[in-house]
Design an enzyme around this catalytic site. Structure first.
Site, PDB file in Angstrom:
ATOM      1  N   GLY A  95      26.167   6.949  10.888  1.00 18.74           N
ATOM      2  CA  GLY A  95      25.672   5.650  11.333  1.00 18.74           C
ATOM      3  C   GLY A  95      26.527   4.492  10.880  1.00 18.74           C
ATOM      4  N   MET A 117      23.068  -0.859   7.848  1.00 20.90           N
ATOM      5  CA  MET A 117      23.132  -0.144   6.581  1.00 20.90           C
ATOM      6  C   MET A 117      24.430   0.651   6.467  1.00 20.90           C
ATOM      7  SD  MET A 117      20.585  -0.533   4.410  1.00 20.90           S
ATOM      8  CE  MET A 117      20.274   1.015   3.533  1.00 20.90           C
ATOM      9  N   LYS A 160      29.104   7.580  19.386  1.00 19.02           N
ATOM     10  CA  LYS A 160      30.201   7.190  20.278  1.00 19.02           C
ATOM     11  C   LYS A 160      31.481   7.050  19.454  1.00 19.02           C
ATOM     12  CE  LYS A 160      29.881   2.992  21.936  1.00 19.02           C
ATOM     13  NZ  LYS A 160      29.344   1.743  22.537  1.00 19.02           N
ATOM     14  N   ALA A 220      15.684   8.929  -0.609  1.00 14.74           N
ATOM     15  CA  ALA A 220      15.076   7.787  -1.282  1.00 14.74           C
ATOM     16  C   ALA A 220      14.454   6.854  -0.253  1.00 14.74           C
ATOM     17  CB  ALA A 220      16.111   7.038  -2.114  1.00 14.74           C
ATOM     18  N   PHE A 243      16.587   2.348  -1.800  1.00 16.21           N
ATOM     19  CA  PHE A 243      17.693   2.455  -2.750  1.00 16.21           C
ATOM     20  C   PHE A 243      17.847   1.208  -3.625  1.00 16.21           C
ATOM     21  CE2 PHE A 243      19.465   5.833   0.085  1.00 16.21           C
ATOM     22  CZ  PHE A 243      19.653   6.803  -0.888  1.00 16.21           C
ATOM     23  N   HIS A 261       9.159  -5.909   7.209  1.00 18.14           N
ATOM     24  CA  HIS A 261      10.516  -5.485   7.541  1.00 18.14           C
ATOM     25  C   HIS A 261      10.979  -6.131   8.841  1.00 18.14           C
ATOM     26  CE1 HIS A 261       9.792  -2.356   4.523  1.00 18.14           C
ATOM     27  NE2 HIS A 261      11.099  -2.164   4.510  1.00 18.14           N
ATOM     28  N   LYS A 319      12.948  -1.929  12.757  1.00 15.22           N
ATOM     29  CA  LYS A 319      12.547  -0.755  11.984  1.00 15.22           C
ATOM     30  C   LYS A 319      11.627   0.119  12.831  1.00 15.22           C
ATOM     31  CE  LYS A 319      10.623   0.654   7.506  1.00 15.22           C
ATOM     32  NZ  LYS A 319      11.743   1.594   7.249  1.00 15.22           N
TER      33      LYS A 319
END
Length: 264
Positions: free
Chosen positions: A8, A13, A36, A123, A126, A153, A157
């Site tokens: 990713g 992130m 991709k 986790a 983090f 959030h 999400k």
């Protein structure tokens, strides 16, 4: 030096993880997994750091062709689960920040880790401050059994409630006497108004643009309330925990669920 793959890399992130690897001296990027840009160098993708590492669309090819020690997965629950199993089967240790794993999936991953004799870290959060918030909430639950969790959030999400909220509720449940909160004749005039129910406590989820990751654990007692709150202002707040997990996962031979188990 620990050789890592990042799944990713174009996500927010994932980009933060690449920037952390670029800055820190203990990790080396050997490949990325993306849907991709197959066989394109990371440095040739606009907005990504200048790494001489290939992007792979096929995880099996990536795991076979790179000499990786650790897979950092910061994608989605579905992809995170599949990536975790694939990496373990190749002897690569996963460090996963994707939430939404079921208990059955966690048990399956634990079994694979123990069969292979290698570690994995999953986790829900983090950020060190978030881990401390959860531990403080667990402690407070001994004295304040009436509690509700509010997690906030960004609006992209996918899972609700967040993994951090679920983990917090699990920790509180370990210390709190089970009880149903509120008035016994309480009714929701709009379904869902009181939030999700975990062992009698409520979890409320907010999703709005402008937010990153935030949580409040609100305790109520006779004549007083206690609020334990944590805010992540940007995704760099998670990266010290990712880095620590990459180091610690090399030392363990089972699944560790939760960053708190890795903190001294």
């Amino acid at each position: 030096m620990i050789n890592v793959i990042v799944a990713g890399p174009r996500g927010k992130m994932g980009k933060a993880a690449l920037e952390m690897i670029m800055k820190e001296g203990n990790l080396t990027l050997v490949g990325c997994i993306d849907r991709k840009n197959d066989r394109t160098m990371v440095k040739d993708i606009e907005g990504l750091p200048a790494f001489d590492a290939l992007i792979y669309e096929n995880i099996e090819e990536c795991l076979t062709e790179t000499n990786a020690d650790v897979l950092i997965d910061l994608t989605t629950p579905e992809h995170g689960y599949n990536h975790t199993k694939a990496s373990l089967n190749h002897g690569v240790r996963p460090v996963v920040g994707t939430t939404g794993f079921t208990e059955d999936q966690l048990q399956e991953i634990t079994g694979i880790c123990e069969d292979k004799g290698i570690g994995a870290v999953i986790a829900p959060n983090f950020a060190t401050g978030a881990v401390l918030m959860m531990q403080f909430a667990k402690w407070a639950a001994k004295h304040f059994p009436d509690v509700e969790i509010i997690e906030k959030h960004h609006d992209q999400k996918l899972d609700a409630p967040s993994g951090t909220a679920v983990k917090t509720a699990q920790l509180i449940k370990e210390e709190r006497t089970s009880k149903v909160q509120g008035h016994p004749d309480e009714k929701e005039t709009l379904e869902g108004a009181r939030g999700a129910d975990v062992d009698g406590m409520k979890i409320h989820s907010m999703r709005l643009p402008g937010l990153v990751a935030h949580q409040e654990v609100v305790f109520g007692g006779e004549g007083q309330t206690l609020t334990i709150k944590h805010d992540s202002m940007n995704r760099a707040s998670f990266m010290s925990g990712v880095n620590l997990s990459c180091e610690k996962v090399m030392e363990i031979d089972t699944l560790v669920y939760g960053l708190e188990h890795l903190l001294e």
